[in-house]
Design a protein around this motif. Structure first.
Motif, PDB file in Angstrom:
ATOM      1  N   SER A  85      30.287  -1.960  -9.549  1.00 15.83           N
ATOM      2  CA  SER A  85      30.318  -3.165 -10.007  1.00 15.83           C
ATOM      3  C   SER A  85      29.232  -3.230 -11.192  1.00 15.83           C
ATOM      4  CB  SER A  85      29.864  -4.180  -8.888  1.00 15.83           C
ATOM      5  OG  SER A  85      30.704  -4.389  -7.801  1.00 15.83           O
ATOM      6  N   ALA A  86      29.686  -3.651 -12.176  1.00 13.24           N
ATOM      7  CA  ALA A  86      29.177  -3.496 -13.567  1.00 13.24           C
ATOM      8  C   ALA A  86      30.198  -4.048 -14.599  1.00 13.24           C
ATOM      9  CB  ALA A  86      28.610  -2.153 -13.977  1.00 13.24           C
ATOM     10  N   VAL A  87      29.632  -4.013 -16.066  1.00 17.88           N
ATOM     11  CA  VAL A  87      30.710  -4.441 -17.087  1.00 17.88           C
ATOM     12  C   VAL A  87      30.989  -3.118 -17.742  1.00 17.88           C
ATOM     13  CG1 VAL A  87      30.733  -5.515 -19.390  1.00 17.88           C
ATOM     14  CG2 VAL A  87      29.508  -6.653 -17.420  1.00 17.88           C
ATOM     15  N   TYR A  88      32.258  -2.661 -17.972  1.00 19.21           N
ATOM     16  CA  TYR A  88      32.774  -1.497 -18.617  1.00 19.21           C
ATOM     17  C   TYR A  88      33.212  -1.709 -19.919  1.00 19.21           C
ATOM     18  CZ  TYR A  88      32.403   0.684 -14.177  1.00 19.21           C
ATOM     19  OH  TYR A  88      31.787   1.048 -12.882  1.00 19.21           O
ATOM     20  N   PHE A  89      32.778  -1.181 -20.956  1.00 19.00           N
ATOM     21  CA  PHE A  89      32.955  -1.042 -22.232  1.00 19.00           C
ATOM     22  C   PHE A  89      34.021   0.010 -22.921  1.00 19.00           C
ATOM     23  CE2 PHE A  89      30.734  -4.899 -23.544  1.00 19.00           C
ATOM     24  CZ  PHE A  89      29.768  -5.108 -23.016  1.00 19.00           C
ATOM     25  N   CYS A  90      34.811  -0.085 -23.508  1.00 21.65           N
ATOM     26  CA  CYS A  90      35.622   0.986 -24.079  1.00 21.65           C
ATOM     27  C   CYS A  90      35.160   1.105 -25.558  1.00 21.65           C
ATOM     28  CB  CYS A  90      37.040   1.162 -23.933  1.00 21.65           C
ATOM     29  SG  CYS A  90      37.868  -0.101 -24.825  1.00 21.65           S
ATOM     30  N   ILE A 101      33.259   1.370 -32.507  1.00 18.12           N
ATOM     31  CA  ILE A 101      33.605  -0.106 -32.290  1.00 18.12           C
ATOM     32  C   ILE A 101      33.923  -0.116 -30.761  1.00 18.12           C
ATOM     33  CG2 ILE A 101      35.372  -1.702 -32.957  1.00 18.12           C
ATOM     34  CD1 ILE A 101      33.630  -0.587 -35.228  1.00 18.12           C
ATOM     35  N   PHE A 102      33.235  -1.262 -30.203  1.00 21.55           N
ATOM     36  CA  PHE A 102      33.261  -1.475 -28.848  1.00 21.55           C
ATOM     37  C   PHE A 102      34.408  -2.607 -28.488  1.00 21.55           C
ATOM     38  CE2 PHE A 102      29.988   0.780 -26.495  1.00 21.55           C
ATOM     39  CZ  PHE A 102      29.567   1.574 -27.502  1.00 21.55           C
ATOM     40  N   GLY A 103      35.049  -2.667 -27.526  1.00 20.87           N
ATOM     41  CA  GLY A 103      35.687  -3.828 -26.715  1.00 20.87           C
ATOM     42  C   GLY A 103      34.874  -4.957 -26.325  1.00 20.87           C
ATOM     43  N   THR A 104      35.401  -5.777 -25.685  1.00 20.35           N
ATOM     44  CA  THR A 104      34.696  -7.031 -25.267  1.00 20.35           C
ATOM     45  C   THR A 104      33.937  -6.810 -24.050  1.00 20.35           C
ATOM     46  OG1 THR A 104      36.657  -8.026 -24.804  1.00 20.35           O
ATOM     47  CG2 THR A 104      35.638  -8.752 -26.986  1.00 20.35           C
TER      48      THR A 104
ATOM     49  N   GLY B  40      31.246 -12.709 -24.251  1.00 22.02           N
ATOM     50  CA  GLY B  40      32.526 -12.725 -24.778  1.00 22.02           C
ATOM     51  C   GLY B  40      32.933 -12.091 -26.045  1.00 22.02           C
ATOM     52  N   MET B  41      31.855 -11.359 -26.701  1.00 20.13           N
ATOM     53  CA  MET B  41      32.007 -10.584 -27.953  1.00 20.13           C
ATOM     54  C   MET B  41      31.791  -9.172 -27.750  1.00 20.13           C
ATOM     55  SD  MET B  41      32.534 -13.109 -29.994  1.00 20.13           S
ATOM     56  CE  MET B  41      32.597 -12.733 -31.620  1.00 20.13           C
ATOM     57  N   GLY B  42      31.342  -8.674 -26.720  1.00 28.29           N
ATOM     58  CA  GLY B  42      31.023  -7.384 -26.374  1.00 28.29           C
ATOM     59  C   GLY B  42      30.059  -6.800 -27.396  1.00 28.29           C
TER      60      GLY B  42
END
Lengths: 112, 112
Positions: A85-90, A101-104, B40-42
């Protein structure tokens, strides 16, 4: 213009099941892709990456799939655990640009 | 091995005040980055330094300046803080452009 998009802000999955997180990109020059995991009050930590010369990369419970023609990548977590459980960024980069460059982000909640 | 160290961890500024966020890495990495994270912006790239002696603008450079003091250190300066700069700021570094980025713990900045 959002070059890297994660269209699902959140996802809930039962413990033991598969979590699938999706990411789309628009820039065809991107050739290296990464997934990061972020817990609250901590910096993002690297999870797994894939180069554009591959279409799949595995590391334990984590697998990243890349579909270049669709400009889409996905992260599969099997089996999912509460600690996931966490926030995942691509993130994406193009050779020679030095920029990521990251996603939201997608907030994953794994339910026990 | 500390990795990427950011100071301070928390800061409250009044509108118009200036401050410098410090970042140091001990991994002998060539490239360093400053990102900001907003709901909301990453993660959005503010500035980066591909190598010692060079700096370049990222996606959201307005209102910021940077200095690559030496190979280890990369600072971010807000000359006249504005409430829109309230955010969590992350510093990152990579061995070479396009490799895996390692992040600091973040600086939570509030501008009132």
């Amino acid at each position: 213009d959002q070059q890297v998009k994660q269209n699902s802000p959140s996802l809930s999955v039962q413990e033991g099941r598969i979590s699938i997180l999706n990411c789309d990109y628009t820039n065809s020059m991107f050739d290296y892709f990464l997934w990061y995991k972020k817990y609250p009050a901590e910096g993002p930590t690297f999870l797994i990456s894939i180069s554009s010369i591959k279409d799949k990369n595995e590391d334990g419970r984590f697998t990243v799939f890349l579909n270049k023609s669709a400009k889409h990548l996905s992260l599969h977590i099997v089996p999912s655990q509460p600690g996931d459980s966490a926030v995942y960024f691509c993130a994406a980069s193009a050779s020679g640009t030095y920029k990521y460059i990251f996603g939201t982000g997608t907030r994953l909640k794994v339910l026990a | 091995n500390a990795g990427v160290t950011q100071t301070p961890k928390f800061q409250v500024l009044k509108t118009g005040q200036s401050m410098t966020l410090q970042c140091a890495q001990d991994m002998n990495h060539n490239s360093m980055y400053w990102y900001r994270q907003d709901p909301g912006m990453g993660l959005r790239l503010i500035y980066y330094s591909a190598s010692e002696g060079t700096t370049d603008k990222g996606e959201v450079p307005n209102g910021y300046n940077v200095s690559r003091l030496n190979k280890r250190e990369f600072s971010l300066r807000l000359e006249s803080a504005a409430p829109s700069q309230t955010s969590v700021y992350f510093c990152a570094s990579t061995e070479v452009g396009g490799g895996t980025a390692f992040f600091g713990q973040g600086t939570r900045l509030t501008v009132v």
